[in-house]
Design a protein around this motif. Sequence first.
Motif, short mmCIF file in Angstrom:
data_model
loop_
_atom_site.label_atom_id
_atom_site.label_comp_id
_atom_site.label_asym_id
_atom_site.label_seq_id
_atom_site.Cartn_x
_atom_site.Cartn_y
_atom_site.Cartn_z
N ALA A 166 149.09 40.97 -74.92
CA ALA A 166 149.18 40.44 -74.20
C ALA A 166 150.62 39.79 -73.93
O ALA A 166 151.21 38.86 -73.60
CB ALA A 166 149.38 40.91 -72.93
N GLN A 167 149.27 38.12 -74.80
CA GLN A 167 149.96 36.95 -74.91
C GLN A 167 150.86 37.07 -75.83
O GLN A 167 152.49 36.38 -76.00
CB GLN A 167 148.44 36.54 -75.61
N GLY A 168 150.71 37.68 -77.03
CA GLY A 168 151.79 38.44 -77.62
C GLY A 168 153.93 38.50 -77.01
O GLY A 168 154.62 38.00 -77.80
N ARG A 169 153.00 39.19 -75.96
CA ARG A 169 154.60 39.91 -75.60
C ARG A 169 154.87 38.85 -74.58
O ARG A 169 156.42 38.41 -74.82
CB ARG A 169 154.36 40.67 -74.33
N GLY A 170 154.10 37.95 -73.82
CA GLY A 170 154.66 37.23 -73.57
C GLY A 170 155.32 35.66 -74.53
O GLY A 170 156.12 35.09 -73.89
N GLU A 171 154.64 35.65 -75.38
CA GLU A 171 155.58 35.14 -76.36
C GLU A 171 156.75 34.99 -76.87
O GLU A 171 157.80 33.94 -76.88
CB GLU A 171 154.52 34.47 -78.15
N ALA A 172 157.03 36.21 -76.59
CA ALA A 172 158.35 36.93 -77.52
C ALA A 172 159.26 36.04 -76.48
O ALA A 172 160.35 35.61 -76.37
CB ALA A 172 158.61 38.38 -78.29
N LEU A 226 155.66 35.46 -67.95
CA LEU A 226 157.03 35.43 -68.90
C LEU A 226 157.77 36.32 -69.66
O LEU A 226 159.31 36.17 -68.90
CB LEU A 226 156.47 34.77 -69.95
N SER A 227 157.98 38.06 -68.27
CA SER A 227 158.36 39.20 -68.84
C SER A 227 159.35 39.32 -67.14
O SER A 227 158.23 39.49 -66.34
CB SER A 227 157.82 40.05 -68.78
N PRO A 228 160.75 38.90 -67.30
CA PRO A 228 160.88 39.23 -65.55
C PRO A 228 161.02 40.57 -65.29
O PRO A 228 161.54 40.91 -64.90
CB PRO A 228 162.33 38.58 -65.48
N GLU A 245 151.52 23.53 -80.96
CA GLU A 245 151.08 23.54 -79.86
C GLU A 245 151.05 24.80 -79.55
O GLU A 245 150.01 25.37 -78.76
CB GLU A 245 151.95 23.27 -78.91
N SER A 246 152.26 25.75 -80.00
CA SER A 246 152.05 27.41 -79.94
C SER A 246 150.36 28.28 -80.69
O SER A 246 149.64 28.76 -79.61
CB SER A 246 152.73 28.35 -79.85
N LEU A 247 150.35 27.45 -81.78
CA LEU A 247 148.70 28.14 -82.11
C LEU A 247 147.91 27.95 -81.25
O LEU A 247 146.88 28.50 -81.70
CB LEU A 247 149.34 27.16 -83.91
N MET A 248 147.75 26.18 -80.67
CA MET A 248 146.57 25.55 -80.42
C MET A 248 146.64 27.04 -78.89
O MET A 248 145.50 27.30 -78.83
CB MET A 248 147.05 24.48 -79.65
N VAL A 249 147.58 27.41 -78.93
CA VAL A 249 147.33 28.43 -77.51
C VAL A 249 147.19 29.43 -78.13
O VAL A 249 146.09 30.51 -77.17
CB VAL A 249 148.51 28.48 -76.97
N ARG A 250 147.44 30.05 -79.31
CA ARG A 250 146.44 30.72 -79.08
C ARG A 250 144.55 30.48 -79.71
O ARG A 250 144.46 31.90 -79.82
CB ARG A 250 147.65 31.43 -81.36
N GLU A 251 144.63 29.46 -81.03
CA GLU A 251 143.07 29.90 -80.97
C GLU A 251 142.46 29.73 -79.42
O GLU A 251 141.44 30.14 -79.73
CB GLU A 251 142.95 28.15 -81.16
#
Length: 260
Positions: free
Chosen positions: A38-44, A185-187, A14-20
């Motif tokens: 920005a997506q990478g920061r969100g994923e963390a 995703l980052s509070p 699922e996560s890889l599909m979001v990246r794609e």
Amino acid sequence: MVMVDVPKSHPRYESLMVREKLVSGFRGGAVACEGLIAQGRGEAFDYILGERTHDAALKAIEAAACVLLLARKPVISVNGNAAALVANEIVKLSELLSCPVEVNLFYRTRAREEAVERILVDAGASSVLGACDDAVMRIPGLEHERGKVSASGIFCADVVLVPLEDGDRTEALRAMGKTVVTVDLSPFSRSAQAADVTIVDNIVRCFPLLCSEVRRLKGFDGAQLRRIVDGFDNEKNLSRMFIVMKDRLSLVASGGGLDG
Ligand code: PTJ
């Protein structure tokens, strides 16, 4: 278009599909290069949350739905990442609220305006503000291209939904007297801290939930919606999200496993 063939059996499918989707949006010109970062920061942050929507986020989604339903003139602001990830849900939400969608880019170029507009039109949007010379007004205090907004959209909106927003613009929109709803995703982020309603959740999980919540609350009268909004405290809700993160980290640190 998916660029690589990821097997469905992959544990992170699922996560890889979001990246794609983002990479494909980047190749198509809608997503800024910085949007991938920005997506990478969100994923963390999503890892810390256990990649699920927590109760505090559900509370914020309910409050956001009420604020949007009570609005005189709500507008959904769309950047490259949001368009690449949830264009269908953005259009669905705009139909439910009978409100405009507006292309609003941090890294604004004509080519990106057009690419984001195209994604929204392909997803069924009947009209899209903010692209192709429509963004003629300015948010006071914001320099350069990112301050540009549409005269009939964000400029005169009373409520703006701005997912994955930059803190400066959130503060500037609030200084204009607007109510700001954000998804982040980052509070810790300045936009999360500055918004009126902050949904700390992944945009791909929260937009379908926001659509369902708007559908559910549409039958409520103004007084009922207002009561829900009055009972919501964004600062306290953000604290709850920090506690969720702290508890998750404590659980994992004490050997409680990653699925807790
Ligand atoms: O398309 P543009 O030109 O408007 O640019 C968009 C980005 C996102 C590049 C721009 O607004 C930007 O630089 O944003 P920031 O300052 O990096 O903030 C993005 C925030 O969104 C960060 O706090 C991330 O944690 C968060 N975020 C990233 N991906 C997701 C997310 N939040 C929810 N869902 C996500 N999938």
